[in-house]
Design an enzyme around this catalytic site. Structure first.
Site, mmCIF file in Angstrom:
data_model
loop_
_atom_site.group_PDB
_atom_site.id
_atom_site.type_symbol
_atom_site.label_atom_id
_atom_site.label_comp_id
_atom_site.label_asym_id
_atom_site.label_seq_id
_atom_site.Cartn_x
_atom_site.Cartn_y
_atom_site.Cartn_z
ATOM 1 N N GLU A 167 5.650 7.961 -43.401
ATOM 2 C CA GLU A 167 6.492 6.903 -43.444
ATOM 3 C C GLU A 167 7.800 7.012 -42.750
ATOM 4 O O GLU A 167 8.092 7.999 -42.232
ATOM 5 C CB GLU A 167 6.854 6.467 -45.228
ATOM 6 C CG GLU A 167 7.476 7.748 -45.803
ATOM 7 C CD GLU A 167 7.617 7.467 -47.261
ATOM 8 O OE1 GLU A 167 7.110 6.229 -47.636
ATOM 9 O OE2 GLU A 167 7.846 8.205 -48.013
ATOM 10 N N ASP A 213 17.887 8.315 -47.588
ATOM 11 C CA ASP A 213 17.411 7.790 -46.593
ATOM 12 C C ASP A 213 18.829 7.169 -45.642
ATOM 13 O O ASP A 213 18.818 5.887 -45.452
ATOM 14 C CB ASP A 213 16.582 6.388 -47.018
ATOM 15 C CG ASP A 213 15.531 6.668 -48.087
ATOM 16 O OD1 ASP A 213 14.910 7.709 -47.716
ATOM 17 O OD2 ASP A 213 15.169 6.040 -48.942
#
Length: 324
Positions: free
Chosen positions: A211, A44
């Site tokens: 997401e 991420d």
């Protein structure tokens, strides 16, 4: 076109290698990440070119793991954003474990947003911190910017900021009902009181696997990038990056066929190929006037280890993005 004996032999060898069982074949649809060295492990990623020179990347792992680079090629481990977890994080998980940070520069300061939650629950919160330099160890935490509870239909993780028409917005979301957005107070960096929660993207099928939003403006459109399908399963991950656009930051977003992202639309921008499995967890930053896509992939040649992917993001004549 006539070929020399050497060229013909090279092409023949390449063709044979391509057909051999178990050999990898380069995917002509999706580019490989740009070569990097040093500490490549990341998840991420959010990356920024610092005002002082060089680059910093923050990521899931540790107390928001940090990497630094002078040239965007060699990356070094730089510890964590924070020395220790702020005490309020433990309200959301037992280990004080933060996820999916977002780094930006605004009003003379660096701003770091991040999520704290537990796997499979939407009892989640997005926190905010500021720093004068953007470097690890210099962050002051300011607590919660926005939160979700089990009674909410959204999940307050995966934050990403954008300024639009003089206002400050934060997109966020994971599963539940997909991608959402709230307006922030530019002074505090926290959600406005009673801020409306806008709905930007979802899937028509449970578990609504979309997401990690990130929004940028190009021309007259806002482009919403998001990660679809399964994260965090190593070589079994199916993460891929899709994109839609809108003339308003709050939507509605549609793909190039006109299908709304609220109905499962989204053009496929980057998917796994070869050793580069599960491309996602993306963010975008400017570097010398060009847009750069940062993401993680799971390296099938290294046991599924998550690593940093960087590619130039370019824009076609029709306005849609492409990865180089």
């Amino acid at each position: 076109m006539r070929l020399s004996l050497r060229s013909a032999t090279t092409l023949l060898i390449a063709a044979v290698v391509t057909l051999l069982p178990g050999t990898a074949r380069a995917d002509v649809t999706y580019p490989d990440p740009q070569p990097i060295t040093g500490q490549q492990i990341i998840h991420d990623p959010t990356v920024l070119r610092l005002k002082s020179g060089g680059y910093v990347a923050y990521s899931t792992g540790g107390v928001i793991g940090a990497r630094t680079s002078r040239d965007r090629v060699r990356w070094d481990d730089a510890g964590n954003a924070f020395d220790r977890p702020p005490s309020w994080w433990y309200e959301y998980n037992d280990t004080g474990d933060p996820w999916a940070p977002d780094l930006s520069y605004r009003a003379g300061r660096y701003w770091l947003y991040y999520a704290v939650s537990s796997w499979g629950t939407n009892h989640s919160a997005i926190g905010v911190a500021t720093s004068p330099s953007g470097l690890p160890g210099t962050w002051t935490d300011h607590g919660k910017a926005f939160a979700s509870e089990r009674t909410d239909s959204w999940n307050a993780i995966d934050p990403a900021l954008i300024q639009a028409d003089g206002r400050l917005w934060m997109s966020f979301g994971s599963y539940w009902t997909g991608i959402r957005m709230v307006e922030l107070d530019p002074r505090t960096g926290k959600a406005l009181p009673d801020a409306q929660v806008h709905h930007l993207a979802t899937r028509p099928d449970a578990p609504y696997a979309v997401e990690g939003p990130y929004i940028v403006k190009h021309g007259r459109h806002y482009y919403l990038f998001a990660s679809y399908d399964t994260c965090c399963a190593g070589v079994n991950s199916t993460y891929r990056i899709r994109v839609g656009r809108s003339t308003s930051v709050t939507g509605p977003y549609v793909d190039s066929t006109g299908k709304p992202l609220l109905e499962g639309g989204g053009d496929l921008l980057l998917a796994g190929h070869g050793r580069y499995v599960g491309t996602g967890g993306e963010s975008i930053f400017k570097d010398r006037g060009r847009d750069v896509l940062a993401y993680h992939y799971y390296d099938a040649a290294d046991g599924g280890t998550p690593k940093l992917g960087l590619n130039t993001l370019t824009w076609k004549k029709n306005g849609w993005p492409a990865v180089l």
